[in-house]
Enzyme design. Sequence first.
Site, PDB file in Angstrom:
ATOM      1  N   ARG A   1      27.895 -25.905 -60.086  1.00 46.58           N
ATOM      2  CA  ARG A   1      27.454 -26.563 -58.840  1.00 46.58           C
ATOM      3  C   ARG A   1      27.660 -25.696 -57.594  1.00 46.58           C
ATOM      4  NH1 ARG A   1      28.579 -32.814 -58.051  1.00 46.58           N
ATOM      5  NH2 ARG A   1      26.764 -32.438 -56.723  1.00 46.58           N
TER       6      ARG A   1
ATOM      7  N   HIS B   1      36.330 -38.637 -58.788  1.00 45.92           N
ATOM      8  CA  HIS B   1      36.080 -38.474 -57.354  1.00 45.92           C
ATOM      9  C   HIS B   1      36.578 -39.739 -56.656  1.00 45.92           C
ATOM     10  CE1 HIS B   1      32.408 -35.490 -57.321  1.00 45.92           C
ATOM     11  NE2 HIS B   1      33.502 -34.866 -56.916  1.00 45.92           N
TER      12      HIS B   1
ATOM     13  N   CYS C   1      27.092 -41.531 -54.536  1.00 40.29           N
ATOM     14  CA  CYS C   1      26.943 -40.105 -54.875  1.00 40.29           C
ATOM     15  C   CYS C   1      25.618 -39.548 -54.388  1.00 40.29           C
ATOM     16  CB  CYS C   1      27.025 -39.890 -56.373  1.00 40.29           C
ATOM     17  SG  CYS C   1      28.524 -40.486 -57.133  1.00 40.29           S
TER      18      CYS C   1
HETATM   19  N1  ARG Z   1      27.685 -34.606 -62.387  1.00 34.44           N
HETATM   20  C1  ARG Z   1      28.266 -34.630 -61.079  1.00 34.44           C
HETATM   21  C2  ARG Z   1      29.641 -33.974 -61.125  1.00 34.44           C
HETATM   22  O1  ARG Z   1      30.335 -34.156 -62.091  1.00 34.44           O
HETATM   23  C3  ARG Z   1      28.362 -36.025 -60.572  1.00 34.44           C
HETATM   24  C4  ARG Z   1      28.808 -36.131 -59.161  1.00 34.44           C
HETATM   25  C5  ARG Z   1      28.909 -37.528 -58.698  1.00 34.44           C
HETATM   26  N2  ARG Z   1      29.061 -37.591 -57.319  1.00 34.44           N
HETATM   27  C6  ARG Z   1      29.979 -38.307 -56.658  1.00 34.44           C
HETATM   28  N3  ARG Z   1      29.934 -38.345 -55.366  1.00 34.44           N
HETATM   29  N4  ARG Z   1      30.940 -38.907 -57.300  1.00 34.44           N
HETATM   30  O2  ARG Z   1      30.031 -33.287 -60.222  1.00 34.44           O
END
Ligand code: ARG
Length: 261
Positions: free
Chosen positions: A82, A160, A254
């Site tokens: 990411r 998160h 998200c």
């Molecule tokens: N697949 C993403 C990750 O694991 C999902 C992020 C979800 N976003 C959030 N704000 N919780 O980073």
Amino acid sequence: MCPPEYFTVEYAINPWMDTATPVDRELAVKQWHGLREALLGLGHTVHELAPEAGLPDMVYAANGALVVDGTVYGARFRHPQRTPEAAAHRSFHEARGARFVAPAEINEGEGDFTYLPEAHGGLILAGYGFRTEPAAHAEAQEVLGRPVVSLRLVDPRFYHLDTALAPLDDGNIVYFPEAFSVAAQRVLAQLFPDAIRADEVDAFAFGLNLVSDGRHVVLNSEASGMAAKVAAAGYLPVPVELSELKKGGGSIKCCVAELRD
Ligand code: ARG
């Protein structure tokens, strides 16, 4: 918001992601548009971040920065998959003329930070334990000039802060206590005696991953128990279907980065 044009689950960086489960991208795009329409219908302005091929998690736009009173504290992602997303968010904010501060510490924007302008004179709540480094909490406080309250997350399914806690208005929150350390639960109880407490069913339905404008609470339609709880507290739940994006480990909040202009 960033449309899920390139959304897929081709790596697994949280317990919700399973690379063996196929993703229906068309459905994801359709549901994402439903969320966008719901926000527009409530009178909000939605800006779009251009999606980029090879960055399937870009749809989770909340992770790209934290904005408080016009200052943007940028993200620095934990996982290399990411990392490039941060630059896209930076360009977006710089193009609109916002003051952007690049971070030195690992942090995932509104994934792990939230701001309550009317709680105790303006508080930033910050999660750590899985993604954001505690050092980023101190950095955010220096950059944004608001007290940052560090809260330790203890359950990898709620990796998160925004999977376990959400502001309902400028001063109050809803949270799932068991996602936090015992000490963090005490801190939250002290700071927010009137908070709504969610249960495990709400949390598993991604019911905490909501966006509220202080009156309307936009949350995913699976989270019916959470909708009932916020309705009982006097808010208006606005359910939106977003099941496909759960496969990446995210939901309503998200997908929405708040600009707070
Ligand atoms: N697949 C993403 C990750 O694991 C999902 C992020 C979800 N976003 C959030 N704000 N919780 O980073």
